[in-house]
Design a protein around this motif. Structure first.
Motif, PDB file in Angstrom:
ATOM      1  N   ALA A   7      12.549 -47.523  23.709  1.00 56.11           N
ATOM      2  CA  ALA A   7      11.606 -46.623  24.685  1.00 56.11           C
ATOM      3  C   ALA A   7      11.387 -47.469  25.778  1.00 56.11           C
ATOM      4  CB  ALA A   7      10.227 -46.369  23.811  1.00 56.11           C
ATOM      5  N   MET A   8      11.228 -46.848  26.944  1.00 52.50           N
ATOM      6  CA  MET A   8      10.875 -47.791  28.227  1.00 52.50           C
ATOM      7  C   MET A   8       9.723 -46.993  29.070  1.00 52.50           C
ATOM      8  SD  MET A   8      14.805 -46.441  29.019  1.00 52.50           S
ATOM      9  CE  MET A   8      16.217 -47.280  27.747  1.00 52.50           C
TER      10      MET A   8
ATOM     11  N   ARG B 280      13.011 -42.523  23.190  1.00 48.21           N
ATOM     12  CA  ARG B 280      14.459 -42.864  22.542  1.00 48.21           C
ATOM     13  C   ARG B 280      14.899 -41.317  22.387  1.00 48.21           C
ATOM     14  NH1 ARG B 280      14.687 -46.430  17.653  1.00 48.21           N
ATOM     15  NH2 ARG B 280      16.757 -45.688  17.172  1.00 48.21           N
ATOM     16  N   GLY B 281      13.955 -40.442  22.180  1.00 46.60           N
ATOM     17  CA  GLY B 281      14.655 -39.146  21.991  1.00 46.60           C
ATOM     18  C   GLY B 281      14.277 -38.301  23.528  1.00 46.60           C
ATOM     19  N   VAL B 282      14.134 -39.109  24.586  1.00 50.66           N
ATOM     20  CA  VAL B 282      14.297 -38.487  25.805  1.00 50.66           C
ATOM     21  C   VAL B 282      12.906 -37.587  26.195  1.00 50.66           C
ATOM     22  CG1 VAL B 282      15.550 -37.622  27.784  1.00 50.66           C
ATOM     23  CG2 VAL B 282      16.639 -38.516  25.793  1.00 50.66           C
ATOM     24  N   MET B 283      11.759 -37.781  25.527  1.00 53.07           N
ATOM     25  CA  MET B 283      10.590 -37.369  25.576  1.00 53.07           C
ATOM     26  C   MET B 283       9.644 -38.189  26.573  1.00 53.07           C
ATOM     27  SD  MET B 283       9.587 -35.678  21.845  1.00 53.07           S
ATOM     28  CE  MET B 283       8.253 -34.999  22.422  1.00 53.07           C
ATOM     29  N   THR B 284       8.925 -37.391  27.446  1.00 53.78           N
ATOM     30  CA  THR B 284       8.217 -38.275  28.346  1.00 53.78           C
ATOM     31  C   THR B 284       6.734 -37.988  28.106  1.00 53.78           C
ATOM     32  OG1 THR B 284       8.408 -36.516  29.681  1.00 53.78           O
ATOM     33  CG2 THR B 284       9.945 -38.297  30.136  1.00 53.78           C
TER      34      THR B 284
ATOM     35  N   TRP C  12      10.534 -46.032  19.087  1.00 54.28           N
ATOM     36  CA  TRP C  12      10.873 -44.702  19.398  1.00 54.28           C
ATOM     37  C   TRP C  12      10.049 -44.034  20.676  1.00 54.28           C
ATOM     38  CZ3 TRP C  12       9.270 -39.638  19.958  1.00 54.28           C
ATOM     39  CH2 TRP C  12      10.330 -38.679  20.021  1.00 54.28           C
ATOM     40  N   TRP C  13       8.857 -44.371  20.714  1.00 55.73           N
ATOM     41  CA  TRP C  13       7.864 -43.788  21.623  1.00 55.73           C
ATOM     42  C   TRP C  13       7.311 -44.856  22.709  1.00 55.73           C
ATOM     43  CZ3 TRP C  13       6.957 -39.162  23.241  1.00 55.73           C
ATOM     44  CH2 TRP C  13       5.986 -38.817  24.175  1.00 55.73           C
TER      45      TRP C  13
ATOM     46  N   TYR D  82       5.110 -54.129  24.923  1.00 55.01           N
ATOM     47  CA  TYR D  82       6.509 -54.225  25.409  1.00 55.01           C
ATOM     48  C   TYR D  82       7.211 -55.696  25.504  1.00 55.01           C
ATOM     49  CZ  TYR D  82       6.112 -49.243  26.959  1.00 55.01           C
ATOM     50  OH  TYR D  82       5.748 -48.189  27.010  1.00 55.01           O
ATOM     51  N   GLU D  83       8.301 -55.659  25.023  1.00 53.39           N
ATOM     52  CA  GLU D  83       9.044 -56.898  24.943  1.00 53.39           C
ATOM     53  C   GLU D  83       9.878 -57.473  25.779  1.00 53.39           C
ATOM     54  OE1 GLU D  83      10.205 -54.425  21.387  1.00 53.39           O
ATOM     55  OE2 GLU D  83      11.457 -56.287  21.160  1.00 53.39           O
TER      56      GLU D  83
END
Length: 123
Positions: free
Chosen positions: A33-34, A53-57, A101-102, A110-111
């Motif tokens: 996830a970004m 990862r599922g392209v939800m924002t 994922w989220w 965040y890594e």
């Protein structure tokens, strides 16, 4: 080891637009996830938005309706489209990846982090 490189920052007048890019290397892009964060002088780093990862924002209230995040897994790149910019959007913008994922809103989750790109919005 994932490496992130942001680009696209600059100086823009209020009401203008910029698109930031974050190119990734060294990892499996689709596994993360970004998030996009920003930090203004004298302020803490804050969550701007993220993509799962599922392209939800997900977006901070301060940018909702003005900023759009997208990811292109084929290009290993995540984007931050910023429209209707305001002087208060002035900050260093960072992209970050986390192995979940989220996209969380807490920077500590965040890594991997990019080096940041400066966005300056003039009034």
């Amino acid at each position: 080891q994932v490496q992130l490189v942001e680009s696209g920052g600059g100086l823009v007048q209020a009401g203008g637009s910029l698109r930031l890019s974050c190119a990734a290397s060294g990892g499996t892009f689709s596994s993360y996830a970004m998030g996009w964060f920003r930090q203004a002088p004298g302020k803490e780093r804050e969550f701007v938005g993220g993509v799962s990862r599922g392209v939800m924002t997900s977006y901070a209230d301060s940018v909702k309706g003005r900023f759009t995040i997208s990811r292109d897994d084929a290009k290993n790149t995540v984007y931050l489209q910023m429209n209707t910019l305001k002087p208060e959007d002035t900050a260093v913008y960072y992209c970050a990846f986390e192995s979940s994922w989220w996209p969380g809103r807490n920077a500590a989750e965040y890594e991997y982090w990019g080096q940041g790109t400066q966005v300056t919005v003039s009034s």
